[in-house]
Design an enzyme around this catalytic site. Structure first.
Site, PDB file in Angstrom:
ATOM      1  N   LYS A 271       0.842  -1.198   0.000  1.00 45.84           N
ATOM      2  CA  LYS A 271       0.000   0.000   0.000  1.00 45.84           C
ATOM      3  C   LYS A 271       0.875   1.244   0.000  1.00 45.84           C
ATOM      4  O   LYS A 271       2.011   1.207   0.480  1.00 45.84           O
ATOM      5  CB  LYS A 271      -0.853   0.020   1.277  1.00 45.84           C
ATOM      6  CG  LYS A 271      -1.989  -0.970   1.291  1.00 45.84           C
ATOM      7  CD  LYS A 271      -2.796  -0.828   2.574  1.00 45.84           C
ATOM      8  CE  LYS A 271      -3.929  -1.834   2.628  1.00 45.84           C
ATOM      9  NZ  LYS A 271      -4.963  -1.629   1.605  1.00 45.84           N
ATOM     10  N   ARG A 345     -10.265 -11.591   2.000  1.00 46.76           N
ATOM     11  CA  ARG A 345     -11.100 -12.666   1.447  1.00 46.76           C
ATOM     12  C   ARG A 345     -10.363 -14.000   1.484  1.00 46.76           C
ATOM     13  O   ARG A 345     -10.991 -15.053   1.589  1.00 46.76           O
ATOM     14  CB  ARG A 345     -11.557 -12.277   0.027  1.00 46.76           C
ATOM     15  CG  ARG A 345     -10.449 -12.151  -0.968  1.00 46.76           C
ATOM     16  CD  ARG A 345     -10.846 -11.335  -2.206  1.00 46.76           C
ATOM     17  NE  ARG A 345     -10.922  -9.900  -1.941  1.00 46.76           N
ATOM     18  CZ  ARG A 345     -11.285  -8.991  -2.844  1.00 46.76           C
ATOM     19  NH1 ARG A 345     -11.623  -9.376  -4.073  1.00 46.76           N
ATOM     20  NH2 ARG A 345     -11.327  -7.712  -2.542  1.00 46.76           N
TER      21      ARG A 345
HETATM   22  N1  BES Z   1      -8.086  -3.746   4.433  1.00 44.29           N
HETATM   23  C1  BES Z   1      -8.316  -3.343   3.100  1.00 44.29           C
HETATM   24  C2  BES Z   1      -9.653  -2.620   2.918  1.00 44.29           C
HETATM   25  C3  BES Z   1      -9.789  -1.308   3.637  1.00 44.29           C
HETATM   26  C4  BES Z   1      -9.561  -0.123   2.981  1.00 44.29           C
HETATM   27  C5  BES Z   1     -10.209  -1.268   4.935  1.00 44.29           C
HETATM   28  C6  BES Z   1      -9.735   1.078   3.627  1.00 44.29           C
HETATM   29  C7  BES Z   1     -10.375  -0.078   5.590  1.00 44.29           C
HETATM   30  C8  BES Z   1     -10.145   1.109   4.935  1.00 44.29           C
HETATM   31  C9  BES Z   1      -8.308  -4.560   2.179  1.00 44.29           C
HETATM   32  O1  BES Z   1      -7.496  -5.603   2.584  1.00 44.29           O
HETATM   33  C10 BES Z   1      -7.788  -4.095   0.878  1.00 44.29           C
HETATM   34  O2  BES Z   1      -6.655  -3.724   0.810  1.00 44.29           O
HETATM   35  N2  BES Z   1      -8.643  -4.122  -0.139  1.00 44.29           N
HETATM   36  C11 BES Z   1      -8.262  -3.691  -1.427  1.00 44.29           C
HETATM   37  C12 BES Z   1      -8.809  -4.688  -2.420  1.00 44.29           C
HETATM   38  C13 BES Z   1      -8.280  -4.518  -3.795  1.00 44.29           C
HETATM   39  C14 BES Z   1      -6.819  -4.849  -3.860  1.00 44.29           C
HETATM   40  C15 BES Z   1      -9.068  -5.419  -4.727  1.00 44.29           C
HETATM   41  C16 BES Z   1      -8.880  -2.311  -1.655  1.00 44.29           C
HETATM   42  O3  BES Z   1      -9.985  -2.060  -1.168  1.00 44.29           O
HETATM   43  O4  BES Z   1      -8.239  -1.494  -2.306  1.00 44.29           O
HETATM   44 MN    MN Z   2      -5.505  -5.389   1.935  1.00 43.37          MN
END
Ligand code: BES
Ligand code: MN
Ligand code: ZN
Length: 494
Positions: A271, A345
Site C-alpha cells: 500500500k 477474502r
Molecule cells: N483492508 C483493506 C480494505 C480497507 C480499505 C479497509 C480502507 C479499511 C479502509 C483490504 O485488505 C484491501 O486492501 N482491499 C483492497 C482490495 C483490492 C486490492 C481489490 C482495496 O480495497 O483497495
Molecule cells: Mn488489503
C-alpha cells in the site's frame, strides 16, 4: 467511568453538571422545569437569547454561577414532543457526556424525571458508550486535556428495578468497549497471538476458546489463510470461541466469522505510505465477533453461538506470497493471488469453510473491513450487507434499525462472477474496480456452500474520525457488536 442511578434530586448538586431535556419550541420536560425553577428561571430566560429551539441534536450549555447549585446545566434538544423513548434517552445521556464531561465538573447528573427503569437503563447505556476513551499510551497528557468528570449519575423519579434493567445493556456496552480497545491497539502490541490471548481471557465469562496455530492450520489444509500470514514474523492464529447458552447444549449454533488482519501493509502489493497507519484496524471484524461473544456471555444469552477469528499479519518479506501465486484453500478450491492486498477474502475463505464444516450452523455471518470500495459506495455511516438469504438479510436490517448501527443491502449478481475467473486456477482474488465490494462478496460466497450466509463489509464503519454520533467517540466504533447482539436477542434466543 462510574455509572450510577439515583432518585431525582438525591445527588448533591453543588459543583455538578446537570443535563435535562427540551423538546420542539423550547418546551421544557417536567424534569427540566424543576431544574429551571431551582435556578430561578435561568433556563427559560436564557433560551430566547440563543438559537436553541429544542430541535433534535441541539445542545445549550449554560454556566449557572450558582454558589451551592449545579455549576453547569446542559439543555439537550430531543425534537418532537412526546414521551421520552429509550432511544431518545440513550442519545440524550451520550450528548450530556459530550457537553459536560470535559467542562470542569467531576459529576454529570442526567435528570430524567418520570421515566421507566428501562428508559433510564438505556440512558446509562448511552453514557457508557459515549464516555469510552482509549488513553492507555498517553503519559504526558495534561489533566485539563482529559475529561473532568469521573462519574455519571442517571436520576429518575423511581429507580426501582433500574440496576436489573441495566445489567444486560451494561454487558453489551462493556463488550463494545472491549472491541473498541482491540481496534485501537497498535499492531506492534496487538499481533495475532496477543489478540488470541486477550480473547482466551474471556473464558472467565463462561466462553470456551480454542487457539489453532500454523501447524494445526497446515494439517487442516488452510493454504489460503496461511499464504497471507507467511510473510510475517508473527504466527497466524485461528480462534474458535463457543458460547453454549441454549437449554439444549447440542442445539444448532449460530455462527460469526471475523477478518482479523492485525496489520495490512498490502504485502508485496504494498500500500502507499499515506494513511497506512489506518491498517492497524483491519481486524475490526474479528474485534466485533469477539465483542459479540463477550456480550452474549456477559448477559447469558439463551443461544448457542460460535465465533471464528482469522488472525494474520499481512507483511512484505522474503517469505511473503507473490502476485501470481496459486494457493489451495481448505475447501479444495484453488485461488490465484493476483493482488496480495486483497488478503481479507483469502483469510475468510478458510475461516468460513472451517466454520460450516465443523459446526454446521443455522447461518454464518462474517464481518470484515474488506474493501475500500464500500467506503466509496456507502460513505462512512453504512456498512454493506450481502446475503444469499432474504430472511437472514431482513432480520439483520431490522436489527440495524433497532440497534442504531446502519446497514445497507447490496446485490451479489451471478453475472459478476466472471470478473473473478482465473486462467490458471479456480478463481482469482480480485475482480477489478467495478463493483469491488460485490466481487469480494461473490468470492466469499464460494466458501459457504448452501448455508444461509451474510457478509458485512465494515471497512466503512469500523473507525470514525470525526464522529458525529454521540454514542461513538472519535476512533474505534465497535461496529457490529450491538447490531449482532440485537439480531440474536430478537430472533435466535429461547
Ligand atoms: N483492508 C483493506 C480494505 C480497507 C480499505 C479497509 C480502507 C479499511 C479502509 C483490504 O485488505 C484491501 O486492501 N482491499 C483492497 C482490495 C483490492 C486490492 C481489490 C482495496 O480495497 O483497495
Ligand atoms: Mn488489503
Ligand atoms: Zn485488509
Amino acid at each position: 467511568m462510574k455509572i450510577e442511578f439515583a432518585a431525582t434530586g438525591a445527588t448533591p448538586r453543588a459543583g455538578t453538571g446537570v443535563a435535562v431535556l427540551a423538546q420542539d419550541k423550547g418546551a421544557l420536560t417536567p424534569a427540566a422545569q424543576a431544574v429551571d425553577a431551582a435556578l430561578s428561571g435561568l433556563l427559560s430566560r436564557a433560551m430566547p437569547t440563543t438559537r436553541f429551539t429544542g430541535a433534535k441534536g441541539q445542545t445549550l450549555d449554560l454556566v449557572t454561577g450558582a454558589a451551592d447549585g449545579p455549576a453547569r446545566v446542559a439543555l439537550l434538544g430531543t425534537g418532537a414532543e412526546g414521551a421520552i423513548t429509550a432511544a431518545v434517552a440513550e442519545t440524550a445521556a451520550a450528548s450530556a457526556w459530550k457537553a459536560l464531561g470535559g467542562s470542569g465538573v467531576a459529576t454529570v447528573v442526567v435528570q430524567l424525571g418520570a421515566v421507566s427503569a428501562d428508559v433510564a437503563a438505556q440512558a446509562a447505556y448511552g453514557a457508557t458508550l459515549a464516555s469510552y476513551r482509549f488513553d492507555r499510551y498517553r503519559t504526558t497528557e495534561k489533566p485539563e486535556a482529559r475529561p473532568s468528570a469521573t462519574r455519571i449519575v442517571i436520576e429518575l423519579d423511581d429507580p426501582t428495578g433500574v440496576e436489573a434493567a441495566f445489567a444486560p445493556l451494561k454487558a453489551v456496552a462493556d463488550a463494545t468497549c472491549f472491541a473498541r480497545d482491540l481496534v485501537s491497539e497498535p499492531a506492534n502490541i496487538l499481533y495475532p497471538a496477543e489478540f488470541a490471548a486477550r480473547v482466551k481471557a474471556l473464558e472467565s465469562l463462561g466462553l470456551t476458546v480454542e487457539v489453532l496455530g500454523e501447524a494445526e492450520m497446515t494439517k487442516l489444509g488452510m493454504g489460503s489463510l496461511l499464504g497471507v500470514g507467511q510473510g510475517s514474523r508473527r504466527e497466524s492464529q485461528l480462534v474458535v470461541i463457543q458460547w453454549k447458552g441454549a437449554s439444549d447444549p447440542n442445539a444448532q449454533p449460530v455462527a460469526f466469522v471475523g477478518k482479523g488482519v492485525t496489520f495490512d501493509t498490502g504485502g508485496i502489493s504494498l500500500k502507499p505510505a499515506d494513511g497506512m497507519e489506518d491498517m492497524k484496524w483491519d481486524m475490526g471484524g474479528a474485534a466485533a465477533v469477539s465483542g459479540l461473544m463477550h456480550a452474549l456471555a456477559g448477559r447469558k444469552a439463551k443461544v448457542n453461538a460460535v465465533g471464528i477469528l482469522g488472525l494474520v499479519e499481512n507483511m512484505p518479506d522474503g517469505n511473503a506470497q507473490r502476485p501470481g501465486d496459486i494457493v489451495t484453500s481448505m475447501s479444495g478450491q484453488t485461488i490465484e493471488v493476483i493482488n496480495t492486498d486483497a488478503e481479507g477474502r483469502l483469510v475468510l475463505a478458510d475461516a468460513l469453510w472451517y466454520c460450516q464444516d465443523r459446526f454446521k450452523p443455522k447461518f454464518m455471518i462474517d464481518l470484515a473491513t474488506l474493501t475500500g470500495a464500500i467506503i466509496i459506495a456507502l460513505g462512512n455511516d453504512y456498512a454493506g450487507l450481502f446475503s444469499n438469504n432474504d430472511e437472514l438479510a431482513n432480520n439483520l436490517l431490522a436489527a440495524s434499525e433497532t440497534s442504531g448501527e446502519p446497514l445497507w443491502r447490496l446485490p451479489i449478481p451471478p453475472a459478476y462472477e466472471k470478473q473473478i475467473e482465473s486462467m490458471a486456477a479456480d478463481m482469482k482474488n480480485v475482480g477489478g474496480r467495478p463493483g469491488g465490494s460485490i466481487t469480494a462478496a461473490l468470492f466469499l460466497q464460494r466458501f459457504v456452500n448452501k448455508l444461509p450466509w451474510a457478509h458485512l463489509d465494515i471497512a466503512s464503519t469500523a473507525w470514525k474520525k470525526p464522529s458525529a454520533v454521540p454514542t461513538i467517540p472519535d476512533g474505534a466504533t465497535g461496529y457490529g457488536v450491538r447490531l449482532l447482539n440485537q439480531l440474536v436477542a430478537d430472533k435466535y434466543e429461547g
